[in-house]
Design a protein around this motif. Sequence first.
Motif, mmCIF file in Angstrom:
data_model
loop_
_atom_site.group_PDB
_atom_site.id
_atom_site.type_symbol
_atom_site.label_atom_id
_atom_site.label_comp_id
_atom_site.label_asym_id
_atom_site.label_seq_id
_atom_site.Cartn_x
_atom_site.Cartn_y
_atom_site.Cartn_z
ATOM 1 N N TRP A 132 -4.531 7.332 2.266
ATOM 2 C CA TRP A 132 -3.254 7.546 1.673
ATOM 3 C C TRP A 132 -2.891 7.178 0.388
ATOM 4 O O TRP A 132 -4.263 6.617 -0.151
ATOM 5 N N ARG A 133 -2.169 7.892 -0.435
ATOM 6 C CA ARG A 133 -2.079 7.458 -1.721
ATOM 7 C C ARG A 133 -0.443 7.293 -2.109
ATOM 8 O O ARG A 133 0.378 7.822 -1.653
ATOM 9 N N GLY A 134 -0.454 6.167 -3.060
ATOM 10 C CA GLY A 134 1.021 5.675 -3.195
ATOM 11 C C GLY A 134 1.175 5.338 -4.692
ATOM 12 O O GLY A 134 0.264 5.397 -5.438
ATOM 13 N N ILE A 135 2.240 5.062 -5.046
ATOM 14 C CA ILE A 135 2.686 4.607 -6.446
ATOM 15 C C ILE A 135 3.445 3.290 -6.449
ATOM 16 O O ILE A 135 4.104 2.757 -5.482
ATOM 17 N N PHE A 136 2.687 2.352 -7.168
ATOM 18 C CA PHE A 136 3.134 0.950 -7.552
ATOM 19 C C PHE A 136 3.879 0.574 -8.585
ATOM 20 O O PHE A 136 3.389 0.917 -9.755
ATOM 21 N N GLY A 137 4.585 -0.404 -8.518
ATOM 22 C CA GLY A 137 5.175 -1.129 -9.919
ATOM 23 C C GLY A 137 4.680 -2.484 -9.795
ATOM 24 O O GLY A 137 4.006 -3.033 -8.934
ATOM 25 N N PRO A 138 4.725 -3.278 -11.207
ATOM 26 C CA PRO A 138 4.501 -4.650 -11.375
ATOM 27 C C PRO A 138 5.140 -5.627 -10.158
ATOM 28 O O PRO A 138 6.279 -5.240 -9.925
ATOM 29 N N LYS A 139 4.759 -6.567 -9.986
ATOM 30 C CA LYS A 139 5.272 -7.493 -8.833
ATOM 31 C C LYS A 139 6.618 -7.940 -9.282
ATOM 32 O O LYS A 139 7.617 -7.885 -8.499
ATOM 33 N N ASP A 161 0.447 -8.654 -4.815
ATOM 34 C CA ASP A 161 0.775 -8.817 -6.258
ATOM 35 C C ASP A 161 1.433 -7.561 -6.922
ATOM 36 O O ASP A 161 1.077 -7.441 -8.016
ATOM 37 N N THR A 162 1.962 -6.568 -6.468
ATOM 38 C CA THR A 162 2.525 -5.417 -6.846
ATOM 39 C C THR A 162 3.988 -5.095 -6.070
ATOM 40 O O THR A 162 4.326 -5.940 -5.368
ATOM 41 N N LYS A 163 4.746 -4.053 -6.608
ATOM 42 C CA LYS A 163 5.856 -3.818 -6.093
ATOM 43 C C LYS A 163 5.540 -2.389 -5.554
ATOM 44 O O LYS A 163 5.722 -1.484 -6.261
ATOM 45 N N PRO A 164 5.290 -2.325 -4.286
ATOM 46 C CA PRO A 164 5.024 -1.126 -3.554
ATOM 47 C C PRO A 164 6.362 -0.036 -3.674
ATOM 48 O O PRO A 164 7.515 -0.535 -3.303
ATOM 49 N N LEU A 165 6.246 1.100 -4.333
ATOM 50 C CA LEU A 165 7.332 1.746 -4.610
ATOM 51 C C LEU A 165 7.459 3.225 -3.493
ATOM 52 O O LEU A 165 8.370 3.431 -3.165
ATOM 53 N N ALA A 166 6.367 3.848 -3.182
ATOM 54 C CA ALA A 166 6.458 4.683 -2.038
ATOM 55 C C ALA A 166 4.843 5.331 -2.024
ATOM 56 O O ALA A 166 4.145 5.217 -2.848
ATOM 57 N N GLN A 167 5.000 5.605 -0.741
ATOM 58 C CA GLN A 167 3.655 6.163 -0.394
ATOM 59 C C GLN A 167 3.886 7.903 -0.381
ATOM 60 O O GLN A 167 5.306 8.216 -0.217
ATOM 61 N N LEU A 168 2.916 8.710 -0.956
ATOM 62 C CA LEU A 168 3.246 9.928 -1.169
ATOM 63 C C LEU A 168 2.419 10.992 -0.481
ATOM 64 O O LEU A 168 3.006 11.983 -0.134
ATOM 65 N N THR A 169 1.183 10.789 -0.206
ATOM 66 C CA THR A 169 0.237 11.677 0.587
ATOM 67 C C THR A 169 -0.705 11.099 1.476
ATOM 68 O O THR A 169 -0.735 9.764 1.310
ATOM 69 N N ASN A 210 9.396 5.414 1.580
ATOM 70 C CA ASN A 210 10.188 4.616 0.691
ATOM 71 C C ASN A 210 9.450 3.153 0.573
ATOM 72 O O ASN A 210 8.623 2.919 1.572
ATOM 73 N N SER A 211 10.160 2.576 -0.303
ATOM 74 C CA SER A 211 9.505 1.385 -0.694
ATOM 75 C C SER A 211 9.463 0.412 0.456
ATOM 76 O O SER A 211 8.250 -0.441 0.673
ATOM 77 N N LYS A 212 10.524 0.244 1.342
ATOM 78 C CA LYS A 212 10.814 -0.805 2.492
ATOM 79 C C LYS A 212 9.527 -0.348 3.529
ATOM 80 O O LYS A 212 8.859 -1.023 3.920
ATOM 81 N N ASP A 213 9.436 1.101 3.743
ATOM 82 C CA ASP A 213 8.646 1.481 4.765
ATOM 83 C C ASP A 213 7.174 1.506 4.293
ATOM 84 O O ASP A 213 6.294 1.006 5.263
ATOM 85 N N PHE A 214 7.050 1.649 3.093
ATOM 86 C CA PHE A 214 5.559 1.723 2.285
ATOM 87 C C PHE A 214 5.041 0.202 2.496
ATOM 88 O O PHE A 214 3.824 0.047 2.960
ATOM 89 N N THR A 215 5.758 -0.857 2.226
ATOM 90 C CA THR A 215 5.391 -2.177 2.397
ATOM 91 C C THR A 215 5.038 -2.522 3.708
ATOM 92 O O THR A 215 4.008 -3.259 3.954
#
Length: 337
Positions: free
Chosen positions: A266-273, A125-133, A311-316
Amino acid sequence: MKIWKKISSIAVVTTLAVGLAACSSDGGGESKSDYPKNNIVVVAPSGAGGGWDLTARAIAKTMGDTGLVEKSIQVENKPGGGGAVYMAEFATKEVKNDHVLMVKSPPILINNNKAEGNSPYGFKDTKPLAQLTRDYGAIVVKADSPFNKMEDFLNALKADPTAVTLAGGSAPGSMDHLVGILPAFKAGIDPKSVKYVSYDGGGEAVAALLGGNADVIATDASTISMYVKSGDVRVLAVSSTERLEGDLADVPTFKEAGTDAEFTIWRGIFGPKEMSDDASNYWNEKIEEMVETDEWKAELEKNGWASEYRNSKDFTTYLEDQDKVIVELLTALGMQK
């Protein structure tokens, strides 16, 4: 033939001109050239002082210090339900808001898969943008605790699980809870018998421990380092596969402490779906640039985080795999849907 070639050339030029004009107009959505139009909000769905909060502030600081993002980035804390309360708002109210991002970690998977108090919303229900740590869990007691090693903690649970209060900065069945009861589960103790108290964020959990409202807490290894350094707490074990560095270098891993298990945070950043492609592409580019900066590397070192960028694709793809692991763990603990 020459006349036809000339007409064709004019047609191509005209088509390109029209296409460029369309791209430069608003056309019902923001183009890459004018995004972001507004200031950015990065939400930490917890109280101050925990891993989500520190990650959100590190992102905002790095983006500002490096000038990668010209607009102002504001961090907002929105605690509740171990992140589940704001998750519902992010997945519904903010579903098309290109200017609101959210920091998350495994609870986005756990809360969506656990039986009690679960969230109907998950990473899909989100747009995964990136894993960071990546980080690890830690079993922590006060410096003057009678529990000097993991074995002491587990023996006390075996004798009377209701006499020991375990606390964490996430809801029951969520990340800190799973980290805390994993050694008990592996030791043959019924996880349901362990008394667990949840707080909104690691900072509040530490305060509960230091205030005598908890005997043991499970939290992020990176966020506890400062309290180890100050001499306020002692870490019984960490959930990494190998010993960590810095202030936790002398702390045994779960396996060394007798628990054959590990748990990665892990920690990552997400955008809205329904984030626009322009916004999604913008953040993919900016985040990829950010993780290579000296300023971001300084934030990693300061907070004791290990860099792990996807990146977004790999994080998803990674989230899809992790979702299966979480379901398996919750199933083993009898906490799945």
